[in-house]
Design a protein around this motif. Structure first.
Motif, PDB file in Angstrom:
ATOM      1  N   TRP A 156      25.863  29.725  11.751  1.00 30.18           N
ATOM      2  CA  TRP A 156      26.929  30.315  10.949  1.00 30.18           C
ATOM      3  C   TRP A 156      27.077  31.796  11.293  1.00 30.18           C
ATOM      4  CZ3 TRP A 156      24.814  34.346   8.387  1.00 30.18           C
ATOM      5  CH2 TRP A 156      23.517  34.237   7.875  1.00 30.18           C
ATOM      6  N   VAL A 157      28.260  32.283  11.025  1.00 29.43           N
ATOM      7  CA  VAL A 157      28.550  33.712  11.143  1.00 29.43           C
ATOM      8  C   VAL A 157      29.160  34.158   9.819  1.00 29.43           C
ATOM      9  CG1 VAL A 157      29.922  35.488  12.281  1.00 29.43           C
ATOM     10  CG2 VAL A 157      28.933  33.640  13.635  1.00 29.43           C
ATOM     11  N   VAL A 158      28.671  35.247   9.284  1.00 34.32           N
ATOM     12  CA  VAL A 158      29.292  35.884   8.125  1.00 34.32           C
ATOM     13  C   VAL A 158      29.938  37.170   8.622  1.00 34.32           C
ATOM     14  CG1 VAL A 158      28.875  37.138   5.975  1.00 34.32           C
ATOM     15  CG2 VAL A 158      27.802  34.902   6.351  1.00 34.32           C
ATOM     16  N   VAL A 159      31.240  37.247   8.488  1.00 35.58           N
ATOM     17  CA  VAL A 159      31.947  38.450   8.922  1.00 35.58           C
ATOM     18  C   VAL A 159      32.498  39.146   7.680  1.00 35.58           C
ATOM     19  CG1 VAL A 159      34.057  37.121   9.435  1.00 35.58           C
ATOM     20  CG2 VAL A 159      33.765  39.420  10.379  1.00 35.58           C
ATOM     21  N   GLY A 160      31.954  40.342   7.428  1.00 39.90           N
ATOM     22  CA  GLY A 160      32.382  41.132   6.285  1.00 39.90           C
ATOM     23  C   GLY A 160      33.449  42.119   6.694  1.00 39.90           C
ATOM     24  N   ILE A 161      34.508  42.180   5.914  1.00 37.26           N
ATOM     25  CA  ILE A 161      35.627  43.089   6.174  1.00 37.26           C
ATOM     26  C   ILE A 161      35.858  43.924   4.922  1.00 37.26           C
ATOM     27  CG2 ILE A 161      38.084  43.270   6.727  1.00 37.26           C
ATOM     28  CD1 ILE A 161      37.867  40.526   8.091  1.00 37.26           C
ATOM     29  N   GLY A 162      35.771  45.225   5.072  1.00 38.24           N
ATOM     30  CA  GLY A 162      36.018  46.122   3.942  1.00 38.24           C
ATOM     31  C   GLY A 162      37.178  47.044   4.248  1.00 38.24           C
ATOM     32  N   VAL A 163      38.208  47.000   3.409  1.00 37.92           N
ATOM     33  CA  VAL A 163      39.420  47.785   3.648  1.00 37.92           C
ATOM     34  C   VAL A 163      39.692  48.691   2.453  1.00 37.92           C
ATOM     35  CG1 VAL A 163      41.867  47.707   4.237  1.00 37.92           C
ATOM     36  CG2 VAL A 163      40.367  45.822   4.936  1.00 37.92           C
ATOM     37  N   ASN A 164      39.858  49.972   2.722  1.00 39.43           N
ATOM     38  CA  ASN A 164      40.272  50.915   1.683  1.00 39.43           C
ATOM     39  C   ASN A 164      41.764  50.711   1.442  1.00 39.43           C
ATOM     40  OD1 ASN A 164      37.663  52.049   1.789  1.00 39.43           O
ATOM     41  ND2 ASN A 164      38.281  53.433   3.435  1.00 39.43           N
ATOM     42  N   LEU A 220      48.387  30.647   1.182  1.00 41.32           N
ATOM     43  CA  LEU A 220      47.564  31.041   2.331  1.00 41.32           C
ATOM     44  C   LEU A 220      47.673  30.002   3.438  1.00 41.32           C
ATOM     45  CD1 LEU A 220      45.338  32.844   3.617  1.00 41.32           C
ATOM     46  CD2 LEU A 220      43.656  31.432   2.401  1.00 41.32           C
ATOM     47  N   GLU A 221      48.100  30.437   4.604  1.00 42.50           N
ATOM     48  CA  GLU A 221      48.283  29.528   5.731  1.00 42.50           C
ATOM     49  C   GLU A 221      47.080  29.593   6.664  1.00 42.50           C
ATOM     50  OE1 GLU A 221      52.055  30.260   7.527  1.00 42.50           O
ATOM     51  OE2 GLU A 221      53.173  29.873   5.684  1.00 42.50           O
ATOM     52  N   ALA A 222      45.923  29.333   6.098  1.00 47.36           N
ATOM     53  CA  ALA A 222      44.667  29.281   6.841  1.00 47.36           C
ATOM     54  C   ALA A 222      43.696  28.474   5.986  1.00 47.36           C
ATOM     55  CB  ALA A 222      44.125  30.692   7.102  1.00 47.36           C
ATOM     56  N   PRO A 223      42.745  27.776   6.618  1.00 52.20           N
ATOM     57  CA  PRO A 223      41.916  26.802   5.896  1.00 52.20           C
ATOM     58  C   PRO A 223      40.719  27.415   5.177  1.00 52.20           C
ATOM     59  CG  PRO A 223      41.318  26.772   8.204  1.00 52.20           C
ATOM     60  CD  PRO A 223      42.447  27.764   8.072  1.00 52.20           C
ATOM     61  N   PHE A 224      40.965  28.464   4.370  1.00 51.96           N
ATOM     62  CA  PHE A 224      39.870  29.126   3.685  1.00 51.96           C
ATOM     63  C   PHE A 224      39.868  28.823   2.195  1.00 51.96           C
ATOM     64  CE2 PHE A 224      40.555  32.039   7.360  1.00 51.96           C
ATOM     65  CZ  PHE A 224      39.300  31.906   7.936  1.00 51.96           C
ATOM     66  N   GLU A 225      38.666  28.652   1.653  1.00 49.10           N
ATOM     67  CA  GLU A 225      38.446  28.534   0.216  1.00 49.10           C
ATOM     68  C   GLU A 225      38.010  29.902  -0.287  1.00 49.10           C
ATOM     69  OE1 GLU A 225      34.992  26.630  -2.712  1.00 49.10           O
ATOM     70  OE2 GLU A 225      34.973  26.266  -0.540  1.00 49.10           O
ATOM     71  N   ILE A 226      38.614  30.375  -1.363  1.00 51.27           N
ATOM     72  CA  ILE A 226      38.328  31.705  -1.880  1.00 51.27           C
ATOM     73  C   ILE A 226      37.378  31.626  -3.066  1.00 51.27           C
ATOM     74  CG2 ILE A 226      39.314  33.850  -2.771  1.00 51.27           C
ATOM     75  CD1 ILE A 226      40.238  33.152   0.059  1.00 51.27           C
ATOM     76  N   GLU A 227      36.361  32.484  -3.037  1.00 49.84           N
ATOM     77  CA  GLU A 227      35.447  32.664  -4.166  1.00 49.84           C
ATOM     78  C   GLU A 227      35.582  34.122  -4.605  1.00 49.84           C
ATOM     79  OE1 GLU A 227      30.715  33.358  -4.674  1.00 49.84           O
ATOM     80  OE2 GLU A 227      31.261  31.543  -3.562  1.00 49.84           O
ATOM     81  N   ALA A 283      26.385  30.394   2.938  1.00 49.10           N
ATOM     82  CA  ALA A 283      26.129  29.775   4.245  1.00 49.10           C
ATOM     83  C   ALA A 283      24.869  28.924   4.191  1.00 49.10           C
ATOM     84  CB  ALA A 283      25.995  30.859   5.321  1.00 49.10           C
ATOM     85  N   GLY A 284      23.835  29.433   3.521  1.00 47.75           N
ATOM     86  CA  GLY A 284      22.608  28.667   3.380  1.00 47.75           C
ATOM     87  C   GLY A 284      22.778  27.409   2.560  1.00 47.75           C
ATOM     88  N   GLU A 285      23.804  27.400   1.698  1.00 45.76           N
ATOM     89  CA  GLU A 285      24.105  26.225   0.881  1.00 45.76           C
ATOM     90  C   GLU A 285      25.016  25.237   1.615  1.00 45.76           C
ATOM     91  OE1 GLU A 285      25.911  28.189  -2.377  1.00 45.76           O
ATOM     92  OE2 GLU A 285      24.029  29.042  -3.143  1.00 45.76           O
ATOM     93  N   GLY A 286      25.395  25.584   2.856  1.00 45.10           N
ATOM     94  CA  GLY A 286      26.222  24.676   3.650  1.00 45.10           C
ATOM     95  C   GLY A 286      27.701  24.986   3.643  1.00 45.10           C
ATOM     96  N   ALA A 287      28.108  26.108   3.054  1.00 43.18           N
ATOM     97  CA  ALA A 287      29.529  26.440   2.981  1.00 43.18           C
ATOM     98  C   ALA A 287      30.112  26.677   4.370  1.00 43.18           C
ATOM     99  CB  ALA A 287      29.739  27.676   2.123  1.00 43.18           C
ATOM    100  N   GLU A 288      31.383  26.376   4.506  1.00 48.81           N
ATOM    101  CA  GLU A 288      32.142  26.637   5.732  1.00 48.81           C
ATOM    102  C   GLU A 288      33.543  27.053   5.344  1.00 48.81           C
ATOM    103  OE1 GLU A 288      33.480  24.489   9.940  1.00 48.81           O
ATOM    104  OE2 GLU A 288      32.369  23.366   8.421  1.00 48.81           O
ATOM    105  N   ASN A 289      34.078  28.063   6.023  1.00 52.56           N
ATOM    106  CA  ASN A 289      35.397  28.589   5.712  1.00 52.56           C
ATOM    107  C   ASN A 289      35.493  29.025   4.247  1.00 52.56           C
ATOM    108  OD1 ASN A 289      36.289  28.244   8.315  1.00 52.56           O
ATOM    109  ND2 ASN A 289      37.261  26.267   7.912  1.00 52.56           N
ATOM    110  N   ARG A 290      34.392  29.534   3.724  1.00 50.78           N
ATOM    111  CA  ARG A 290      34.364  30.123   2.378  1.00 50.78           C
ATOM    112  C   ARG A 290      34.551  31.630   2.527  1.00 50.78           C
ATOM    113  NH1 ARG A 290      30.780  29.201  -1.959  1.00 50.78           N
ATOM    114  NH2 ARG A 290      31.082  27.002  -1.506  1.00 50.78           N
ATOM    115  N   VAL A 291      35.424  32.209   1.718  1.00 52.31           N
ATOM    116  CA  VAL A 291      35.643  33.647   1.721  1.00 52.31           C
ATOM    117  C   VAL A 291      35.236  34.202   0.367  1.00 52.31           C
ATOM    118  CG1 VAL A 291      37.347  35.508   1.863  1.00 52.31           C
ATOM    119  CG2 VAL A 291      37.511  33.538   3.408  1.00 52.31           C
TER     120      VAL A 291
END
Length: 310
Positions: A198-206, A71-78, A94-102
């Motif tokens: 913080w912003v949480v952006v949800g993306i749902g793809v069929n 992955l060529e982007a600074p995201f941590e995956i959960e 986000a409330g726990e302080g996460a950043e760039n968590r997916v």
């Protein structure tokens, strides 16, 4: 992914490397290398032992380490096989302080869309929510939503799907039966008067979902072009999103390029009433301009419907 584990994967990606060489390169013990290799095998990575060395043969189809690898982007995956809502979990993070968590899931059991509409999210889709902390005032936060729509539509088009965007963030596919929904975006935010917390952006793809599992108004990548590599697709969405957020000035131009709404007659239900006319443009941070025939109305938020040409 653990940084040492990531380094082990990178070391064995192209040719066999001995455990001793990896250990020396990473300044860890050979036993530690072996433990990381075994952990990766348990996650589905196929790692062969060639003599005294290891070589990576294949990567799992989906999952936490699979998506992070390459992955060529600074995201941590959960990753979750199943979860009620990725957005709910992302808000917690986000409330726990996460950043760039997916937060990524194979299926959601309590998915929802805009206006709390039910969103079918069966196994085989790509359901993710990214925790972002952009440096922008709250008034500019709609740009994140537009960027997510652009990233998703772009990744879908790379698979061969003729995807476009209905204002502000629905990803649709024109079909013989009308426009059908391929993906949706749900953005939530917390902030103060002058800054976004913080912003949480949800993306749902069929993605790899049969048409029979979806509403009549929806479609899937499988139905349009066949199954997609969900690991690669997820990576492309996240990489495109990261690129756009690093260049805010490009977001509106890219959105216009993919827009299905501009030039169409629309009916928009807004908090102040219904606006009907021709959608002529979008301006920062995502305001839709509608020519009603007597005036140009700026619509900041609302539920947009594309009307048939008369």
């Amino acid at each position: 992914m653990n940084e040492t584990r990531r380094a082990v994967l990178e070391a064995i990606a192209d040719y066999d490397v001995s455990g001793a060489e990896i250990a020396e390169r990473l300044d860890v013990t050979r036993a530690a290398v072996w433990k990381h290799v075994e952990a990766l095998r348990e996650e589905g990575f196929v790692i062969e032992s060639e003599g005294d060395g290891y070589v990576l043969e294949s990567v799992p189809e989906f999952g936490e380490s699979a998506v992070e690898y390459g992955l060529e982007a600074p995201f941590e995956i959960e990753y979750h096989d199943s979860i009620g809502s990725t957005n709910d979990r992302a808000r917690e993070a986000a409330g726990e302080g996460a950043e760039n968590r997916v937060v990524l899931a194979d299926e959601q059991t309590g998915g929802r869309g805009r206006l709390d509409r039910e969103w079918a999210a069966p196994s085989g889709g790509v359901w993710l929510s990214a925790v972002l902390r952009p440096s922008m005032p709250p008034a500019h936060a709609p740009l994140v939503t537009l960027a997510a729509a652009v990233a998703t539509a772009t990744a879908a088009r790379e698979t061969g799907v003729d995807a476009g965007i209905k204002w502000p963030n629905d990803v649709l596919v024109p079909t013989d039966d009308g426009e059908k929904k391929l993906a949706g975006i749900l953005t939530e935010m917390e902030g103060e008067a002058d800054r976004v917390s913080w912003v949480v952006v949800g993306i749902g793809v069929n993605a790899n979902i049969d048409a029979e599992e979806l509403p009549d108004t929806a479609t899937s990548i499988r139905e349009q072009v066949g199954d997609v590599d969900r690991r690669t697709f997820t990576q492309r969405v996240l990489e495109r999103l990261d690129d756009l957020l690093a260049d805010e000035e490009a977001i509106l131009d890219r959105w216009r390029d993919l827009a299905l709404t501009l030039g169409r007659r629309v009916r928009v239900e807004t908090p102040d009433g219904v606006v009907e006319g021709e959608a002529i443009d979008v301006e920062r941070p995502g305001t839709l301009l509608v020519d009603t025939g007597t005036e140009t109305v700026r619509v900041h938020a609302g539920d947009c419907e594309h009307l048939r040409a008369t």
